[in-house]
Enzyme design. Structure first.
Site, PDB file in Angstrom:
ATOM      1  N   HIS A  20       5.092   5.077  -3.543  1.00  0.00           N
ATOM      2  CA  HIS A  20       6.039   5.219  -3.720  1.00  0.00           C
ATOM      3  C   HIS A  20       6.348   3.721  -4.968  1.00  0.00           C
ATOM      4  O   HIS A  20       6.822   3.515  -6.105  1.00  0.00           O
ATOM      5  CB  HIS A  20       7.465   5.426  -2.628  1.00  0.00           C
ATOM      6  CG  HIS A  20       7.182   7.005  -2.625  1.00  0.00           C
ATOM      7  ND1 HIS A  20       7.804   7.946  -3.397  1.00  0.00           N
ATOM      8  CD2 HIS A  20       7.470   7.837  -1.031  1.00  0.00           C
ATOM      9  CE1 HIS A  20       7.912   9.082  -2.588  1.00  0.00           C
ATOM     10  NE2 HIS A  20       7.313   8.866  -1.438  1.00  0.00           N
ATOM     11  N   LYS A  21       6.222   2.639  -3.961  1.00  0.00           N
ATOM     12  CA  LYS A  21       6.431   1.816  -4.052  1.00  0.00           C
ATOM     13  C   LYS A  21       5.472   1.070  -5.928  1.00  0.00           C
ATOM     14  O   LYS A  21       5.946   0.756  -6.537  1.00  0.00           O
ATOM     15  CB  LYS A  21       6.931  -0.010  -3.227  1.00  0.00           C
ATOM     16  CG  LYS A  21       7.755   0.349  -2.274  1.00  0.00           C
ATOM     17  CD  LYS A  21       7.982  -0.719  -2.347  1.00  0.00           C
ATOM     18  CE  LYS A  21       7.985  -1.672  -0.633  1.00  0.00           C
ATOM     19  NZ  LYS A  21       8.113  -2.589  -0.211  1.00  0.00           N
ATOM     20  N   ASP A  28      10.307  -7.900  -1.001  1.00  0.00           N
ATOM     21  CA  ASP A  28      10.485  -7.434   0.501  1.00  0.00           C
ATOM     22  C   ASP A  28      12.305  -6.968   0.604  1.00  0.00           C
ATOM     23  O   ASP A  28      13.145  -7.774  -1.070  1.00  0.00           O
ATOM     24  CB  ASP A  28      10.861  -8.876   1.833  1.00  0.00           C
ATOM     25  CG  ASP A  28      10.935  -8.243   2.660  1.00  0.00           C
ATOM     26  OD1 ASP A  28      10.349  -7.556   3.240  1.00  0.00           O
ATOM     27  OD2 ASP A  28      11.834  -9.077   3.371  1.00  0.00           O
ATOM     28  N   TYR A  77      16.575   4.373   3.306  1.00  0.00           N
ATOM     29  CA  TYR A  77      17.461   4.854   2.709  1.00  0.00           C
ATOM     30  C   TYR A  77      17.958   6.265   1.711  1.00  0.00           C
ATOM     31  O   TYR A  77      19.074   6.323   1.522  1.00  0.00           O
ATOM     32  CB  TYR A  77      17.501   3.781   2.956  1.00  0.00           C
ATOM     33  CG  TYR A  77      17.840   3.113   3.899  1.00  0.00           C
ATOM     34  CD1 TYR A  77      18.487   3.498   5.721  1.00  0.00           C
ATOM     35  CD2 TYR A  77      17.083   2.085   4.527  1.00  0.00           C
ATOM     36  CE1 TYR A  77      17.594   2.932   6.900  1.00  0.00           C
ATOM     37  CE2 TYR A  77      16.740   1.239   5.627  1.00  0.00           C
ATOM     38  CZ  TYR A  77      17.122   1.717   7.013  1.00  0.00           C
ATOM     39  OH  TYR A  77      16.998   0.889   7.723  1.00  0.00           O
ATOM     40  N   ASP A  78      16.795   6.713   0.964  1.00  0.00           N
ATOM     41  CA  ASP A  78      17.397   7.157  -0.200  1.00  0.00           C
ATOM     42  C   ASP A  78      18.083   8.442   0.123  1.00  0.00           C
ATOM     43  O   ASP A  78      19.393   8.048  -0.874  1.00  0.00           O
ATOM     44  CB  ASP A  78      16.619   7.290  -0.815  1.00  0.00           C
ATOM     45  CG  ASP A  78      15.586   6.040  -1.874  1.00  0.00           C
ATOM     46  OD1 ASP A  78      15.923   5.236  -1.677  1.00  0.00           O
ATOM     47  OD2 ASP A  78      14.305   6.494  -2.271  1.00  0.00           O
ATOM     48  N   ASN A 102       0.918  -1.444   0.190  1.00  0.00           N
ATOM     49  CA  ASN A 102       0.207   0.088   0.019  1.00  0.00           C
ATOM     50  C   ASN A 102       0.938   1.179  -0.298  1.00  0.00           C
ATOM     51  O   ASN A 102       0.492   2.347   0.419  1.00  0.00           O
ATOM     52  CB  ASN A 102      -1.173  -0.115   1.092  1.00  0.00           C
ATOM     53  CG  ASN A 102      -2.067  -1.228   0.979  1.00  0.00           C
ATOM     54  OD1 ASN A 102      -2.368  -1.011   0.218  1.00  0.00           O
ATOM     55  ND2 ASN A 102      -2.473  -1.924   2.217  1.00  0.00           N
ATOM     56  N   HIS A 126      17.621  -1.481  -7.430  1.00  0.00           N
ATOM     57  CA  HIS A 126      17.053  -3.058  -6.579  1.00  0.00           C
ATOM     58  C   HIS A 126      15.509  -3.470  -7.141  1.00  0.00           C
ATOM     59  O   HIS A 126      15.667  -4.405  -7.734  1.00  0.00           O
ATOM     60  CB  HIS A 126      17.678  -3.367  -5.434  1.00  0.00           C
ATOM     61  CG  HIS A 126      16.475  -1.888  -4.615  1.00  0.00           C
ATOM     62  ND1 HIS A 126      17.392  -0.635  -4.803  1.00  0.00           N
ATOM     63  CD2 HIS A 126      16.116  -1.655  -3.700  1.00  0.00           C
ATOM     64  CE1 HIS A 126      16.288   0.093  -3.972  1.00  0.00           C
ATOM     65  NE2 HIS A 126      15.761  -0.758  -3.348  1.00  0.00           N
ATOM     66  N   ARG A 127      14.950  -2.991  -7.107  1.00  0.00           N
ATOM     67  CA  ARG A 127      13.419  -2.920  -7.159  1.00  0.00           C
ATOM     68  C   ARG A 127      12.874  -3.021  -8.428  1.00  0.00           C
ATOM     69  O   ARG A 127      12.620  -3.968  -9.084  1.00  0.00           O
ATOM     70  CB  ARG A 127      12.390  -1.983  -6.926  1.00  0.00           C
ATOM     71  CG  ARG A 127      10.479  -2.648  -6.524  1.00  0.00           C
ATOM     72  CD  ARG A 127      10.151  -1.985  -5.266  1.00  0.00           C
ATOM     73  NE  ARG A 127      10.373  -1.594  -4.515  1.00  0.00           N
ATOM     74  CZ  ARG A 127      10.883  -1.021  -3.932  1.00  0.00           C
ATOM     75  NH1 ARG A 127      11.342   0.416  -4.357  1.00  0.00           N
ATOM     76  NH2 ARG A 127      11.909  -0.975  -2.759  1.00  0.00           N
TER      77      ARG A 127
END
Ligand code: IMP
Length: 194
Positions: A12-13, A69, A151-152, A9, A177-178
């Site tokens: 950003h992701k 994850d 942590y960006d 939810n 990574h994502r």
């Protein structure tokens, strides 16, 4: 349009992942499917958590779905915060507190190498598939930038002189990574359609 349920939810992701997935996919969130409770995430590894979340959603909805994850693995901290990245400083997702604790734990450290690692678990027609994405970089000494999340502001990927929080979403996605893990997921999904 292929519908896929994504176990997050986090806006950003969701935006990052749907940009990489492209136009052919409509991402649904747990809330869209009536899953309002928090999805359990109690495993000791990224792989275990991604699978646990995907299985939970599949069990609740029966829909094809995926979960990710991510952990920040810092060399000088023996891979911490790792699977505990979200709850490093507190029990909640307190990004500012996590960043403060990371800086404190790295005070005076010469070795500031770190990497983000994402694991995605896709459940499609009841079958599980895992995809991984890694970006190597380093942790700087104070926060820089206002984009992104987590942590960006402290992480500079190798080959750059800006933190993820100083990049546009497109720049971050191209190396993150994502982004990498999602491109592997997309390659798999597209490969299957050919
Ligand atoms: P999650 O498993 O994707 O929820 O990530 C766990 C934690 O890792 C988050 O709460 C953030 O603190 C951190 N994290 C995950 N992805 C990123 C990212 O792209 N940039 C910065 N921090 C991140």
């Amino acid at each position: 349009m292929t519908k896929l349920l994504f176990a997050t939810n986090n806006a950003h992701k969701l935006a990052e992942v749907s940009a990489v997935l492209g136009d052919g996919y409509e991402l649904l969130t747990p809330r869209d499917c009536g899953v309002m409770e928090e999805i359990p995430e109690t495993q000791p590894t990224l792989e275990g958590n991604a699978a646990q979340k995907a299985r939970y959603l599949y069990g609740r909805t029966g829909l094809d779905c995926f979960a990710d994850d991510t952990g920040l693995e810092v060399a000088a901290l023996d891979g911490a915060p790792g699977v505990r990245s979200a709850r490093y400083a507190t029990d909640g997702h307190d990004f500012a507190a996590n960043n403060r604790l990371l800086l404190r734990n790295l005070e005076g450290a010469a070795d500031r190498r770190a990497r983000f690692r994402t694991v995605i678990c896709l459940i499609e027609g009841g079958e599980e598939h895992l995809f991984e994405g890694i970006v190597e970089g380093r942790i700087i000494e104070r926060e820089r930038g206002a984009e992104g999340f987590g942590y960006d502001p402290l992480f500079i990927p190798d080959g750059f002189d800006r933190t993820f929080a100083e990049m546009t979403a497109e720049e971050k996605n191209a190396v993150s990574h994502r982004g990498r893990a999602v491109r592997r997921l997309v390659d798999y999904l597209h490969g299957k359609r050919k």
